[in-house]
Scaffold this motif. Structure first.
Motif, PDB file in Angstrom:
ATOM      1  N   THR A   1      74.947 128.371 -49.621  1.00 24.41           N
ATOM      2  CA  THR A   1      74.972 129.082 -48.345  1.00 24.41           C
ATOM      3  C   THR A   1      76.110 128.579 -47.476  1.00 24.41           C
ATOM      4  OG1 THR A   1      72.592 129.366 -48.458  1.00 24.41           O
ATOM      5  CG2 THR A   1      73.606 129.671 -46.319  1.00 24.41           C
TER       6      THR A   1
ATOM      7  N   ILE B   1      71.526 139.087 -48.250  1.00 22.23           N
ATOM      8  CA  ILE B   1      70.323 139.185 -47.419  1.00 22.23           C
ATOM      9  C   ILE B   1      70.156 140.607 -46.905  1.00 22.23           C
ATOM     10  CG2 ILE B   1      69.336 138.473 -45.203  1.00 22.23           C
ATOM     11  CD1 ILE B   1      70.335 135.663 -45.812  1.00 22.23           C
ATOM     12  N   GLN B   2      71.226 141.234 -46.495  1.00 25.65           N
ATOM     13  CA  GLN B   2      71.141 142.613 -46.015  1.00 25.65           C
ATOM     14  C   GLN B   2      70.694 143.560 -47.119  1.00 25.65           C
ATOM     15  OE1 GLN B   2      74.969 143.476 -44.393  1.00 25.65           O
ATOM     16  NE2 GLN B   2      74.534 142.514 -42.433  1.00 25.65           N
TER      17      GLN B   2
ATOM     18  N   VAL C   1      68.966 142.707 -50.038  1.00 30.19           N
ATOM     19  CA  VAL C   1      67.723 142.332 -50.700  1.00 30.19           C
ATOM     20  C   VAL C   1      66.548 142.229 -49.731  1.00 30.19           C
ATOM     21  CG1 VAL C   1      66.630 140.490 -52.046  1.00 30.19           C
ATOM     22  CG2 VAL C   1      68.985 141.151 -52.519  1.00 30.19           C
ATOM     23  N   TRP C   2      66.797 141.888 -48.477  1.00 29.54           N
ATOM     24  CA  TRP C   2      65.708 141.566 -47.566  1.00 29.54           C
ATOM     25  C   TRP C   2      64.742 142.731 -47.349  1.00 29.54           C
ATOM     26  CZ3 TRP C   2      63.300 137.511 -46.261  1.00 29.54           C
ATOM     27  CH2 TRP C   2      62.429 137.538 -45.193  1.00 29.54           C
ATOM     28  N   GLU C   3      65.248 143.949 -47.313  1.00 28.84           N
ATOM     29  CA  GLU C   3      64.376 145.099 -47.097  1.00 28.84           C
ATOM     30  C   GLU C   3      63.338 145.221 -48.213  1.00 28.84           C
ATOM     31  OE1 GLU C   3      64.557 149.930 -46.572  1.00 28.84           O
ATOM     32  OE2 GLU C   3      66.407 148.810 -46.801  1.00 28.84           O
ATOM     33  N   LYS C   4      63.774 145.070 -49.442  1.00 30.17           N
ATOM     34  CA  LYS C   4      62.852 145.175 -50.572  1.00 30.17           C
ATOM     35  C   LYS C   4      61.884 143.996 -50.600  1.00 30.17           C
ATOM     36  CE  LYS C   4      66.198 147.716 -53.237  1.00 30.17           C
ATOM     37  NZ  LYS C   4      67.183 147.684 -54.277  1.00 30.17           N
ATOM     38  N   ALA C   5      62.376 142.800 -50.376  1.00 27.08           N
ATOM     39  CA  ALA C   5      61.512 141.620 -50.418  1.00 27.08           C
ATOM     40  C   ALA C   5      60.506 141.642 -49.277  1.00 27.08           C
ATOM     41  CB  ALA C   5      62.356 140.349 -50.352  1.00 27.08           C
ATOM     42  N   SER C   6      60.960 141.988 -48.085  1.00 29.11           N
ATOM     43  CA  SER C   6      60.041 141.996 -46.953  1.00 29.11           C
ATOM     44  C   SER C   6      59.027 143.125 -47.071  1.00 29.11           C
ATOM     45  CB  SER C   6      60.808 142.111 -45.642  1.00 29.11           C
ATOM     46  OG  SER C   6      61.457 143.368 -45.543  1.00 29.11           O
TER      47      SER C   6
END
Length: 69
Positions: free
Chosen positions: A22, A33-34, A36-41
């Motif tokens: 990081t 993060i932009q 992957v985060w939608e799917k993970a969250s």
């Protein structure tokens, strides 16, 4: 697991490696993060609670059906 102290060293290594990556490439990490985060969250904030609610509902109905007979 009775003694969680066995997990400290492997978790520390994982955290150090991820922190190093990081720090070296923050732009890449921000892009990931932009993406992957939608799917993970959505998995942890929508799908898991709905599944737990559904399992609880089915279990409640199952118990009610078997208590009367």
């Amino acid at each position: 697991m009775k003694d969680p102290s066995y997990l400290i060293l492997p978790l520390a290594v994982i955290f150090i490696i991820s922190a190093w990556n990081t720090y070296i490439n923050t732009v890449y990490v921000g892009e990931i993060i932009q993406k992957v985060w939608e799917k993970a969250s959505s998995f942890y904030l929508i799908i898991v609670p709905v599944l737990l609610f559904g399992l609880g509902f089915v279990r409640q109905k199952w118990k009610a059906a078997h208590q009367t007979s």
